[in-house]
Design a protein around this motif. Structure first.
Motif, short mmCIF file in Angstrom:
data_model
loop_
_atom_site.label_atom_id
_atom_site.label_comp_id
_atom_site.label_asym_id
_atom_site.label_seq_id
_atom_site.Cartn_x
_atom_site.Cartn_y
_atom_site.Cartn_z
N LYS A 83 53.32 45.27 32.94
CA LYS A 83 52.93 44.21 33.87
C LYS A 83 54.03 43.91 34.88
O LYS A 83 53.78 43.67 36.06
CB LYS A 83 52.57 42.93 33.10
CG LYS A 83 51.34 43.06 32.23
CD LYS A 83 51.10 41.78 31.43
CE LYS A 83 49.90 41.92 30.51
NZ LYS A 83 49.70 40.70 29.68
N TYR A 105 54.11 46.37 37.74
CA TYR A 105 53.02 46.11 38.68
C TYR A 105 53.39 44.99 39.65
O TYR A 105 53.20 45.11 40.86
CB TYR A 105 51.77 45.74 37.89
CG TYR A 105 50.56 45.40 38.72
CD1 TYR A 105 49.80 46.39 39.33
CD2 TYR A 105 50.18 44.07 38.89
CE1 TYR A 105 48.69 46.08 40.09
CE2 TYR A 105 49.08 43.74 39.65
CZ TYR A 105 48.33 44.75 40.25
OH TYR A 105 47.24 44.43 41.02
N ARG A 106 53.98 43.91 39.12
CA ARG A 106 54.36 42.79 39.99
C ARG A 106 55.49 43.16 40.94
O ARG A 106 55.45 42.83 42.13
CB ARG A 106 54.77 41.59 39.14
CG ARG A 106 53.63 40.86 38.48
CD ARG A 106 54.06 39.45 38.08
NE ARG A 106 55.23 39.48 37.22
CZ ARG A 106 55.20 39.67 35.91
NH1 ARG A 106 54.04 39.87 35.31
NH2 ARG A 106 56.31 39.67 35.20
#
Length: 398
Positions: A381, A384-385
């Motif tokens: 995650k 992705y950010r």
């Protein structure tokens, strides 16, 4: 009794390799633990092979990483080709959709401690495809000679030669790149090389096309002080330890482990070069919150013999933080990512401060729960950010 001992040994080994004392705010901790376990197993096996004299540590990892490389394969959105710019292997990503205007151009440099990695690795191939597609940009992802076969300045020279080639008017025209919208970027050692070539470009009168931006992802920027707060804190940081980072720095300049030992003691800079510490003095360049009660201690002067044999660690082309303010003031708009749990954190923080003080427009993105390698850990995650924020900044500024 024998079975009990074997079971205890097995439990200890599993605990050693699987358990990593991660900070409490790390996202997806078990996922990162598994990633770290794979790395620890590989590193220990490679270290054992080196101890037995079978092969050099970095050479063995290079062989293993070859299995993670992908061929240049086009897809429905991007045309991918391998070629060479001024004899340096590069991979070029060009969007397939028609563009009514000239495109952005991004020159990307992979990380790997100047010893490892390739533009063909899965994580860099995926990243370049996303940049090309989402920014409608031509991406040139370069390789360069790796240590221990090649040492500084070979890595810098390869990257600079390829970048200069890319910036030629006819080359930009061939790939449909707007000469007013070209940037350079890289992560870790690639961020080091990106910062170094960006400094060189502003001083090169033969290069008419200048860079519009530089985007540096947790860059390594200095090898003078190996006792920064982030190095002192970093013993249990995931992915990159202070010991491994020091080995990378040393291998960049030589296979002579004497330099590495002196670096680990922070006793490698000779007295006659002590004036350079003003450029990397964390007591004045780090924001107060990152000093965390640490007290600055001037490194003990080292042997002049080391710096004469391996002068690279005092060279601004290897250590961009050593650039004077006049050079820094000429640099383009800059984006810097730093991560809290990264031994290279303070390098990036100090560079952001020095650039801002020199009048450069800097966007500094500090990731409080970030760690080294997070940018390219696809499937996480946090990756992705980070990539989305990176793409957004490039979209707005390049």
């Amino acid at each position: 009794m024998g079975k009990t001992i074997l079971l205890l040994v097995a439990v200890v080994l599993v605990a050693y390799y699987v358990y990593v004392p991660l900070p409490g705010d790390i996202e997806e901790p078990w996922k990162l633990m598994l990633q770290t376990t794979r790395l620890k197993v590989m590193m220990d096996l490679v270290s054992f092979a080196e101890l037995l004299g079978i092969n050099h540590y970095m050479d063995t990892i290079q062989i293993l990483m070859k299995f993670q490389e992908l061929p240049a394969t086009s897809d429905e959105n991007v045309t991918v080709t391998d070629t060479a710019f001024n004899s340096v292997p590069v991979r070029i990503y060009v969007p397939k959709r028609k563009s009514e205007s000239l495109r952005r151009g991004l020159f990307f440099i992979h990380g790997g401690g100047w010893c490892l990695g390739s533009n063909a690795l899965l994580e860099y191939d995926l990243l370049a495809r996303q940049i090309a597609e989402r920014l409608d940009a031509v991406v040139l992802s370069t390789n360069y000679g790796l240590a221990p076969k090649y040492h500084f300045p070979r890595q810098f020279e390869d990257v600079y030669d390829a970048l200069r080639w890319f910036l030629q008017e006819d080359i930009l025209e061939r790939y449909g790149v707007d000469p007013q919208r070209v940037g350079v970027s890289g992560d870790s050692a690639g961020g080091n090389l990106a910062a170094a070539v960006a400094q060189q470009i502003v001083q090169d009168p033969d290069v008419k096309t200048k860079l519009k931006v530089q985007a540096l992802v947790y860059p390594a920027l200095q090898a003078l002080d190996m006792n920064l707060p982030s190095y002192q804190e970093g013993l249990y940081f995931p992915i990159l330890s202070p010991l491994l980072m020091t080995r990378f720095w040393s291998e960049y300049f030589t296979t002579d482990r004497t330099l590495e030992k002196a670096m680990l003691l922070n006793q490698h800079v000779p007295m006659e070069s002590s004036h350079l510490f003003q450029f990397v003095n964390w007591s004045s360049l780090l924001p107060e919150r990152y000093k965390k009660g640490y007290f600055y201690k001037s490194p003990t002067p080292g042997s002049s013999e080391l710096s004469k044999k391996y002068p690279g660690f005092l060279d601004v082309k290897a250590c961009p933080l050593l650039a004077n303010d006049n050079i820094l003031s000429q640099l383009p708009r800059t984006y810097i990512i730093t991560c809290q749990y990264d031994v290279l954190r303070d390098d990036g923080l100090m560079y952001a401060m020095r650039l801002q003080n020199a009048g450069v427009h800097v966007t500094h993105h500090h990731v409080e729960n970030g760690f080294h390698g997070a940018f390219t850990l696809h499937g996480f995650k946090i990756s992705y950010r980070l990539q989305n924020q990176y793409f957004s900044w490039l979209m707005e500024n390049l």
